[in-house]
Design a protein around this motif. Structure first.
Motif, PDB file in Angstrom:
ATOM      1  N   GLY A 139       0.869  -1.179   0.000  1.00 44.14           N
ATOM      2  CA  GLY A 139       0.000   0.000   0.000  1.00 44.14           C
ATOM      3  C   GLY A 139       0.899   1.220   0.000  1.00 44.14           C
ATOM      4  O   GLY A 139       1.694   1.407   0.924  1.00 44.14           O
ATOM      5  N   ALA A 140       0.822   2.017  -1.061  1.00 43.02           N
ATOM      6  CA  ALA A 140       1.686   3.202  -1.154  1.00 43.02           C
ATOM      7  C   ALA A 140       0.834   4.446  -0.911  1.00 43.02           C
ATOM      8  O   ALA A 140      -0.245   4.594  -1.489  1.00 43.02           O
ATOM      9  CB  ALA A 140       2.347   3.258  -2.525  1.00 43.02           C
ATOM     10  N   ILE A 141       1.316   5.316  -0.046  1.00 41.35           N
ATOM     11  CA  ILE A 141       0.582   6.549   0.297  1.00 41.35           C
ATOM     12  C   ILE A 141       1.537   7.715   0.092  1.00 41.35           C
ATOM     13  O   ILE A 141       2.628   7.740   0.671  1.00 41.35           O
ATOM     14  CB  ILE A 141       0.088   6.506   1.769  1.00 41.35           C
ATOM     15  CG1 ILE A 141      -0.796   5.276   1.998  1.00 41.35           C
ATOM     16  CG2 ILE A 141      -0.670   7.784   2.120  1.00 41.35           C
ATOM     17  CD1 ILE A 141      -1.284   5.098   3.436  1.00 41.35           C
ATOM     18  N   VAL A 142       1.139   8.661  -0.765  1.00 38.97           N
ATOM     19  CA  VAL A 142       2.077   9.725  -1.168  1.00 38.97           C
ATOM     20  C   VAL A 142       1.518  11.121  -0.862  1.00 38.97           C
ATOM     21  O   VAL A 142       0.302  11.292  -0.751  1.00 38.97           O
ATOM     22  CB  VAL A 142       2.401   9.628  -2.688  1.00 38.97           C
ATOM     23  CG1 VAL A 142       3.225   8.385  -2.981  1.00 38.97           C
ATOM     24  CG2 VAL A 142       1.134   9.650  -3.533  1.00 38.97           C
ATOM     25  N   PRO A 143       2.420  12.103  -0.739  1.00 35.11           N
ATOM     26  CA  PRO A 143       1.978  13.486  -0.514  1.00 35.11           C
ATOM     27  C   PRO A 143       1.768  14.209  -1.843  1.00 35.11           C
ATOM     28  O   PRO A 143       1.991  13.646  -2.917  1.00 35.11           O
ATOM     29  CB  PRO A 143       3.149  14.092   0.247  1.00 35.11           C
ATOM     30  CG  PRO A 143       4.349  13.390  -0.313  1.00 35.11           C
ATOM     31  CD  PRO A 143       3.895  12.012  -0.720  1.00 35.11           C
ATOM     32  N   TRP A 144       1.411  15.485  -1.733  1.00 35.13           N
ATOM     33  CA  TRP A 144       1.012  16.256  -2.912  1.00 35.13           C
ATOM     34  C   TRP A 144       2.164  17.034  -3.546  1.00 35.13           C
ATOM     35  O   TRP A 144       2.007  17.625  -4.597  1.00 35.13           O
ATOM     36  CB  TRP A 144      -0.077  17.269  -2.501  1.00 35.13           C
ATOM     37  CG  TRP A 144       0.254  17.982  -1.221  1.00 35.13           C
ATOM     38  CD1 TRP A 144      -0.201  17.624   0.025  1.00 35.13           C
ATOM     39  CD2 TRP A 144       1.117  19.104  -1.029  1.00 35.13           C
ATOM     40  NE1 TRP A 144       0.339  18.451   0.974  1.00 35.13           N
ATOM     41  CE2 TRP A 144       1.159  19.379   0.353  1.00 35.13           C
ATOM     42  CE3 TRP A 144       1.874  19.907  -1.890  1.00 35.13           C
ATOM     43  CZ2 TRP A 144       1.916  20.412   0.898  1.00 35.13           C
ATOM     44  CZ3 TRP A 144       2.634  20.930  -1.351  1.00 35.13           C
ATOM     45  CH2 TRP A 144       2.644  21.172   0.021  1.00 35.13           C
ATOM     46  N   ASN A 145       3.336  17.091  -2.900  1.00 35.54           N
ATOM     47  CA  ASN A 145       4.295  18.108  -3.341  1.00 35.54           C
ATOM     48  C   ASN A 145       5.057  17.768  -4.621  1.00 35.54           C
ATOM     49  O   ASN A 145       5.530  18.681  -5.285  1.00 35.54           O
ATOM     50  CB  ASN A 145       5.243  18.516  -2.200  1.00 35.54           C
ATOM     51  CG  ASN A 145       6.084  17.374  -1.717  1.00 35.54           C
ATOM     52  OD1 ASN A 145       5.785  16.217  -2.004  1.00 35.54           O
ATOM     53  ND2 ASN A 145       7.140  17.682  -1.002  1.00 35.54           N
ATOM     54  N   ALA A 146       5.202  16.500  -4.946  1.00 35.77           N
ATOM     55  CA  ALA A 146       5.862  16.135  -6.216  1.00 35.77           C
ATOM     56  C   ALA A 146       5.337  14.763  -6.643  1.00 35.77           C
ATOM     57  O   ALA A 146       6.089  13.795  -6.667  1.00 35.77           O
ATOM     58  CB  ALA A 146       7.378  16.109  -6.041  1.00 35.77           C
ATOM     59  N   PRO A 147       4.059  14.661  -6.990  1.00 34.94           N
ATOM     60  CA  PRO A 147       3.452  13.331  -7.178  1.00 34.94           C
ATOM     61  C   PRO A 147       4.201  12.388  -8.126  1.00 34.94           C
ATOM     62  O   PRO A 147       4.361  11.206  -7.775  1.00 34.94           O
ATOM     63  CB  PRO A 147       2.042  13.656  -7.690  1.00 34.94           C
ATOM     64  CG  PRO A 147       1.748  15.010  -7.147  1.00 34.94           C
ATOM     65  CD  PRO A 147       3.063  15.744  -7.133  1.00 34.94           C
ATOM     66  N   PRO A 148       4.705  12.832  -9.299  1.00 35.91           N
ATOM     67  CA  PRO A 148       5.354  11.823 -10.153  1.00 35.91           C
ATOM     68  C   PRO A 148       6.576  11.201  -9.479  1.00 35.91           C
ATOM     69  O   PRO A 148       6.800   9.990  -9.570  1.00 35.91           O
ATOM     70  CB  PRO A 148       5.794  12.626 -11.398  1.00 35.91           C
ATOM     71  CG  PRO A 148       5.033  13.906 -11.342  1.00 35.91           C
ATOM     72  CD  PRO A 148       4.734  14.175  -9.901  1.00 35.91           C
ATOM     73  N   GLY A 149       7.361  12.030  -8.797  1.00 30.69           N
ATOM     74  CA  GLY A 149       8.558  11.531  -8.119  1.00 30.69           C
ATOM     75  C   GLY A 149       8.197  10.661  -6.931  1.00 30.69           C
ATOM     76  O   GLY A 149       8.759   9.573  -6.734  1.00 30.69           O
ATOM     77  N   MET A 150       7.232  11.115  -6.138  1.00 33.34           N
ATOM     78  CA  MET A 150       6.855  10.379  -4.928  1.00 33.34           C
ATOM     79  C   MET A 150       6.292   9.000  -5.284  1.00 33.34           C
ATOM     80  O   MET A 150       6.572   8.008  -4.626  1.00 33.34           O
ATOM     81  CB  MET A 150       5.810  11.166  -4.121  1.00 33.34           C
ATOM     82  CG  MET A 150       6.288  12.499  -3.599  1.00 33.34           C
ATOM     83  SD  MET A 150       7.626  12.307  -2.420  1.00 33.34           S
ATOM     84  CE  MET A 150       8.870  13.299  -3.180  1.00 33.34           C
ATOM     85  N   MET A 151       5.476   8.970  -6.356  1.00 27.08           N
ATOM     86  CA  MET A 151       4.905   7.675  -6.759  1.00 27.08           C
ATOM     87  C   MET A 151       5.989   6.766  -7.321  1.00 27.08           C
ATOM     88  O   MET A 151       6.045   5.581  -6.991  1.00 27.08           O
ATOM     89  CB  MET A 151       3.795   7.895  -7.789  1.00 27.08           C
ATOM     90  CG  MET A 151       2.551   8.468  -7.137  1.00 27.08           C
ATOM     91  SD  MET A 151       1.128   8.430  -8.231  1.00 27.08           S
ATOM     92  CE  MET A 151       1.619   9.622  -9.429  1.00 27.08           C
ATOM     93  N   ALA A 152       6.874   7.337  -8.166  1.00 26.53           N
ATOM     94  CA  ALA A 152       7.919   6.514  -8.789  1.00 26.53           C
ATOM     95  C   ALA A 152       8.855   5.926  -7.735  1.00 26.53           C
ATOM     96  O   ALA A 152       9.329   4.795  -7.876  1.00 26.53           O
ATOM     97  CB  ALA A 152       8.719   7.359  -9.782  1.00 26.53           C
ATOM     98  N   MET A 153       9.110   6.674  -6.654  1.00 23.36           N
ATOM     99  CA  MET A 153      10.047   6.189  -5.631  1.00 23.36           C
ATOM    100  C   MET A 153       9.536   4.916  -4.955  1.00 23.36           C
ATOM    101  O   MET A 153      10.310   4.173  -4.367  1.00 23.36           O
ATOM    102  CB  MET A 153      10.294   7.282  -4.585  1.00 23.36           C
ATOM    103  CG  MET A 153      11.237   8.356  -5.122  1.00 23.36           C
ATOM    104  SD  MET A 153      11.322   9.815  -4.094  1.00 23.36           S
ATOM    105  CE  MET A 153      12.412   9.298  -2.786  1.00 23.36           C
ATOM    106  N   LYS A 154       8.211   4.690  -5.006  1.00 23.81           N
ATOM    107  CA  LYS A 154       7.654   3.480  -4.413  1.00 23.81           C
ATOM    108  C   LYS A 154       7.347   2.434  -5.477  1.00 23.81           C
ATOM    109  O   LYS A 154       7.665   1.264  -5.340  1.00 23.81           O
ATOM    110  CB  LYS A 154       6.385   3.839  -3.640  1.00 23.81           C
ATOM    111  CG  LYS A 154       6.755   4.690  -2.447  1.00 23.81           C
ATOM    112  CD  LYS A 154       5.629   5.434  -1.862  1.00 23.81           C
ATOM    113  CE  LYS A 154       6.073   6.154  -0.593  1.00 23.81           C
ATOM    114  NZ  LYS A 154       7.410   6.785  -0.646  1.00 23.81           N
ATOM    115  N   MET A 155       6.751   2.931  -6.553  1.00 25.03           N
ATOM    116  CA  MET A 155       6.255   2.024  -7.592  1.00 25.03           C
ATOM    117  C   MET A 155       7.410   1.279  -8.289  1.00 25.03           C
ATOM    118  O   MET A 155       7.343   0.055  -8.468  1.00 25.03           O
ATOM    119  CB  MET A 155       5.504   2.904  -8.593  1.00 25.03           C
ATOM    120  CG  MET A 155       4.665   2.208  -9.586  1.00 25.03           C
ATOM    121  SD  MET A 155       3.867   3.514 -10.589  1.00 25.03           S
ATOM    122  CE  MET A 155       3.494   2.558 -12.063  1.00 25.03           C
TER     123      MET A 155
END
Ligand code: NAD
Length: 501
Positions: A166-182
């Protein structure tokens, strides 16, 4: 209708005006939870309305991720997972204009920064982890002392995916935050349910579309929208999720740890910071002054590694204070769609007023406002850079994460007291040291208690470089090889070789 001198491209408008939803098991469905009005923070205008997932839809997404884990995705070899991740990286590059504009409209970042996050963080992360997918291996060895004396045996370790993430990310840099987990999770063979941030959810939908275009297995990557207090909390407590990968505030990180105790799921946390920037008198001030200013003001201070505490040696204190204030005045605050904007808006009215409260707190504590920008007319949650001098260790403005463009300047002349002050907050995420003396730099780097320290550079990030926080800035590391390990579990298989001879 978005009012800006620069209108978004047709593809962006089509995306905004098109239908929005959740990607569950490879199918787009309407959310059945609360409505979320997505706002452009630079205009205070609605971009579109989306719906959060219901708790039943969360269960469906988790079930789809579990089925993919024991199905096609789980059976796929690392080499083939890598091929899909590489295709996904190429699609991110090919869609950089759309992703960049949507990120800017969604969270206010200057367009050039948004595109950089897509290209140089997200796409490159997928390429990096695509390479790792085919190189996951265990080891074998012969133990020195057998469980049964007189018997030889061999141990082989297997590295297996942790399971459903389950990945939960903040709003400040969504493409980077998602990629760091995905990227590392999928490279490791895990499957994911990604919850977008309610304040900037739209890039997640584009990631979902591109997953399909890249030939990604349905169910291996699911995208849901939702608020933290219901859907996020339900993910943290979910009995069929094996790991939560979270980026956000320390307060929420703590809640996730508590919620995760039901099935003792693994938890990795990337949390807040109050990072130090240290300038010694022998630093190249022409470079250090603008760099120190941007270490804090970049992204309007809304970045976890913000160098919000600037420790300056007494010998150069006044020069640095004047230099930072002069530089800050040149930073254009405005709509991120305008090409000359350096500082976009705060994400929300609430965040802007939180930043203003901290400015009041700094004044009440006796700090001197060396730079305070005049109020900026709306619409838009704009707030200019602020600089406080006369800040001392222990003040709230020195201790607490503002998540805004408020820089505290602290004078030092004693290195021991400096180190104590640097390590005197609950955070330990990042930091940088500016000096031309490598011995000074390394002495400081060794003693600063944080996950990363830059020498004459602040907040350097790359796919290969482990990233994470000490103390209350986080648990574990993302990126690099450690970032992959965070999605793998080790199984030891012992093989009897017969009697010792
Ligand atoms: P936040 O903690 O409010 O929200 C982050 C995410 O958590 C959102 O998706 C939200 O919906 C969800 N959430 C909220 N309450 C939850 C709950 N009870 N259970 C589960 N999920 C919940 O943070 P934010 O305001 O979006 O982001 C700012 C914070 O994130 C800052 O503290 C910043 O330092 C931190 N951050 C850290 C890093 C890092 O890598 N260390 C990177 C970016 C941001």
């Amino acid at each position: 209708m978005i009012r800006s001198a620069i209108q978004p491209a047709d593809a962006t408008r089509r995306f905004l005006d098109g239908s929005h939803g959740l990607l569950i098991d490879g199918r787009w469905v309407q959310g059945e939870g609360r409505a979320i009005l997505v706002e452009n923070p630079a205009r205070e205008e609605g971009l579109c309305e989306i719906r959060a997932a219901s708790l039943d839809q969360l269960d469906m997404a988790v079930a789809a991720a579990r089925a993919a884990l024991s199905g096609d995705w789980g059976r796929m070899g690392g080499r083939d997972r890598g091929v899909i991740l590489n295709r996904f990286a190429d699609l991110l590059d090919a869609n950089v204009d759309l992703l960049g504009e949507v990120m800017t409209l969604d969270n206010g970042s200057p367009l050039s920064s948004s595109k950089m996050v897509v290209r140089f963080l997200a796409a490159e992360l997928f390429r990096y982890y695509a390479g790792w997918a085919s190189k996951i291996s265990g080891e074998s060895f012969e133990p020195n002392i057998g469980a049964r004396p007189g018997q030889d045996f061999l141990v082989a370790t297997m590295r297996q995916p942790i399971g459903v993430v389950g990945a939960i990310v903040p709003w400040n840099a969504p493409p980077g935050m998602m990629a760091m987990k995905m990227a590392p999770a999928l490279a490791a063979g895990c499957t994911l349910v990604m919850k977008t941030a309610e304040l900037a959810p739209l890039v997640g939908e584009i990631f979902g579309r591109l997953w399909g275009e890249a030939g990604g297995t349905p169910g291996a990557f699911n995208i849901i929208h939702g608020h933290g207090e219901d859907i996020g909390a339900a993910m943290a407590a979910h009995m069929a999720i094996d790991k939560i990968a979270f980026t956000g505030s320390t307060e929420v990180g703590r809640k996730i740890v508590h919620a995760a105790t039901g099935n003792l799921k693994k938890v990795s946390l990337e949390l807040g910071g109050k990072s130090p920037v240290v300038i010694f008198p022998d630093a190249d001030l022409k470079i250090a002054i603008p760099a120190a200013a941007m270490a804090c003001y970049l992204s309007t201070g809304q970045q976890c590694m913000a160098g919000s505490r600037l420790f300056v040696h007494a010998e150069v204190h006044d020069q640095v204070a004047e230099g930072v204030a002069a530089f800050a005045k040149t930073l254009k605050v405005g709509d991120g769609m305008e090409p000359d904007t350096i500082l976009g808006p705060a994400i929300s009215a609430r965040q802007k007023s939180r930043i203003e409260t901290y400015i009041d707190i700094a004044k009440a504590e006796g700090a001197t406002a060396a730079l305070e920008t005049a109020p900026i007319d709306g619409p838009g949650h704009f707030i200019g850079p602020a600089l406080f001098t006369g800040v001392t260790a222990g003040m709230r403005i020195e201790q607490e994460e503002v998540f805004g463009p408020v820089l505290s300047l602290i004078k030092f002349d004693d290195e021991q007291a400096l180190i104590a002050a640097i390590n005197g907050t609950r955070y330990g995420l990042s930091g940088s040291v500016w000096t031309s003396n490598i011995t000074t730099a390394l002495r400081l780097a060794k003693q600063i208690d944080s996950g990363q320290v830059g020498i004459n550079i602040h907040a350097a990030m790359s796919p290969e470089t482990p990233f994470g926080g000490n103390r209350e800035s986080g648990w574990g590391r993302e990126l690099g090889r450690e970032g992959l390990d965070a999605y793998l579990k080790t199984k030891a298989v012992s093989i009897a070789l017969g009697p010792k001879i």
